[in-house]
Write an enzyme that holds these catalytic residues in place. Sequence first.
Site, PDB file in Angstrom:
ATOM      1  N   TRP A  99      -4.911  -0.852   7.852  1.00 36.19           N
ATOM      2  CA  TRP A  99      -5.468  -2.214   7.718  1.00 36.19           C
ATOM      3  C   TRP A  99      -6.519  -2.479   8.790  1.00 36.19           C
ATOM      4  O   TRP A  99      -7.527  -3.146   8.530  1.00 36.19           O
ATOM      5  CB  TRP A  99      -4.353  -3.266   7.739  1.00 36.19           C
ATOM      6  CG  TRP A  99      -3.359  -2.995   6.658  1.00 36.19           C
ATOM      7  CD1 TRP A  99      -2.051  -2.653   6.809  1.00 36.19           C
ATOM      8  CD2 TRP A  99      -3.602  -2.997   5.240  1.00 36.19           C
ATOM      9  NE1 TRP A  99      -1.468  -2.442   5.585  1.00 36.19           N
ATOM     10  CE2 TRP A  99      -2.387  -2.648   4.609  1.00 36.19           C
ATOM     11  CE3 TRP A  99      -4.714  -3.258   4.452  1.00 36.19           C
ATOM     12  CZ2 TRP A  99      -2.261  -2.557   3.222  1.00 36.19           C
ATOM     13  CZ3 TRP A  99      -4.603  -3.158   3.071  1.00 36.19           C
ATOM     14  CH2 TRP A  99      -3.390  -2.816   2.465  1.00 36.19           C
ATOM     15  N   ASP A 171      -5.009 -10.016  12.818  1.00 30.40           N
ATOM     16  CA  ASP A 171      -4.400  -9.930  11.494  1.00 30.40           C
ATOM     17  C   ASP A 171      -2.887  -9.927  11.720  1.00 30.40           C
ATOM     18  O   ASP A 171      -2.336  -8.968  12.243  1.00 30.40           O
ATOM     19  CB  ASP A 171      -4.865  -8.624  10.821  1.00 30.40           C
ATOM     20  CG  ASP A 171      -4.126  -8.323   9.516  1.00 30.40           C
ATOM     21  OD1 ASP A 171      -3.246  -9.117   9.122  1.00 30.40           O
ATOM     22  OD2 ASP A 171      -4.437  -7.285   8.896  1.00 30.40           O
ATOM     23  N   LYS A 195       4.325 -11.692   3.288  1.00 33.32           N
ATOM     24  CA  LYS A 195       5.487 -11.003   3.876  1.00 33.32           C
ATOM     25  C   LYS A 195       6.505 -12.008   4.428  1.00 33.32           C
ATOM     26  O   LYS A 195       7.652 -12.016   4.036  1.00 33.32           O
ATOM     27  CB  LYS A 195       5.077 -10.084   5.021  1.00 33.32           C
ATOM     28  CG  LYS A 195       3.873  -9.230   4.736  1.00 33.32           C
ATOM     29  CD  LYS A 195       4.240  -7.979   3.980  1.00 33.32           C
ATOM     30  CE  LYS A 195       3.055  -7.059   3.897  1.00 33.32           C
ATOM     31  NZ  LYS A 195       2.921  -6.437   2.601  1.00 33.32           N
TER      32      LYS A 195
HETATM   33  N1  PLP Z   1      -3.026  -6.413   6.887  1.00 31.44           N
HETATM   34  C1  PLP Z   1      -1.751  -6.022   6.987  1.00 31.44           C
HETATM   35  C2  PLP Z   1      -1.140  -5.871   8.346  1.00 31.44           C
HETATM   36  C3  PLP Z   1      -0.999  -5.779   5.837  1.00 31.44           C
HETATM   37  O1  PLP Z   1       0.282  -5.400   5.935  1.00 31.44           O
HETATM   38  C4  PLP Z   1      -1.598  -5.948   4.570  1.00 31.44           C
HETATM   39  C5  PLP Z   1      -0.844  -5.695   3.333  1.00 31.44           C
HETATM   40  O2  PLP Z   1       0.249  -5.203   3.332  1.00 31.44           O
HETATM   41  C6  PLP Z   1      -2.948  -6.325   4.524  1.00 31.44           C
HETATM   42  C7  PLP Z   1      -3.616  -6.571   5.699  1.00 31.44           C
HETATM   43  C8  PLP Z   1      -3.653  -6.518   3.214  1.00 31.44           C
HETATM   44  O3  PLP Z   1      -3.281  -7.746   2.731  1.00 31.44           O
HETATM   45  P1  PLP Z   1      -3.720  -8.280   1.297  1.00 31.44           P
HETATM   46  O4  PLP Z   1      -3.039  -7.427   0.294  1.00 31.44           O
HETATM   47  O5  PLP Z   1      -3.248  -9.705   1.336  1.00 31.44           O
HETATM   48  O6  PLP Z   1      -5.203  -8.179   1.216  1.00 31.44           O
END
Ligand code: PLP
Length: 360
Positions: A99, A171, A195
């Site tokens: 991510w 994030d 989550k």
């Molecule tokens: N950042 C983190 C730490 C994540 O765990 C996730 C998805 O699991 C994301 C970003 C991506 O999120 P989204 O699916 O809402 O774009």
Amino acid sequence: MKKHNFTAGPCILNDLVLKDAASACLNFAGTGLSVLEVSHRDKEFDAVMLEARNLFKELLDVPEGYEVLFLGGGASLQFYQVPLNLLKKKAAFINTGTWATNAIKQAKIMTQVYGGEVEVLASSEDKNFSYIPKDFVIPEDVDYFHFTTNNTIYGTEIRKDFDTKARLVADMSSDIFSRPVDVSKYDLIYGGAQKNIGPAGATFVLVKTDVLGQVDRPLPDMLNYQIHIKKDSMFNTPPVFPVYVALQTMKWYKELGGVKVLEKMNLDKAALIYDAIDSSKIFRGTVNPEDRSIMNACFVMKDEYKELEKEFATFAASRGMVGIKGHRSVGGFRASLYNALPIESVQSLVSVMKEFEAKH
Ligand code: PLP
């Protein structure tokens, strides 16, 4: 058989919240309509959005000067929207997983179009993101320093608010509300709400308002935080049902005693599973112990027991354990311990691990 939900996502929710959500699907706030069919302009939903935004602030003890938004697009859209709104000259990042890699990539795309610089200070890619890099200095002249607090896939976590004069952006998709945060150090905190807050479909953004409006590039309305703030997070149709459920989750958090209590519960759950892993003859953890996440515990079979992985997966499933398969980038197993997971579920998983071990 009782199921224990260790899935990494989209979400797990408390039973009381689920019951409330189910009942609101039939009759929302005494309207006689389902929450799925009410207008987001009705006063009943207006009240939900306002309370959700306020309770988010209350739970994180947010100082004056910040706004909370519930948007669409997921954390993945924030990877681009954040630099588009905040990056003037330079932003610094650390790369701690998939991510973070995606966040860096999208920030670079933004700078290719509009100028500015993205500096990656450190990365743990050399060891499959199994640790948090420590050997870096955050430059103080950057517009912001971006990091992913919890690396959902790899099971590492940064559970502190960096001590730096640089402004922070994080994030917090997979560990929001798992611990108290010193929000005053941050210009922006974002994440997919799915989550620890509610069902998939809403993205939370907590932003310091006086950092907005300082870039001179044109911002499309939908990507402009100031437009969303002006419209009280209802510039376009908001994710009505996810926001409704998010509010019920946050009310439950408040009743439990807030994020300090949640942190204690999470630490207790994490200690149980990591103790079981560390004292096991057949399992081992995959990450540097001091960087272990209290939200996602990753573990594999030791080399000499590798061929038992499939058998353990089947055995655990037969005992009601759901979603413990590790992400393909790590393999093995991942027990996600989000806020709504009761400690009894972790106790059950530990018993299953011990029972399996005793058989081999
Ligand atoms: N950042 C983190 C730490 C994540 O765990 C996730 C998805 O699991 C994301 C970003 C991506 O999120 P989204 O699916 O809402 O774009």
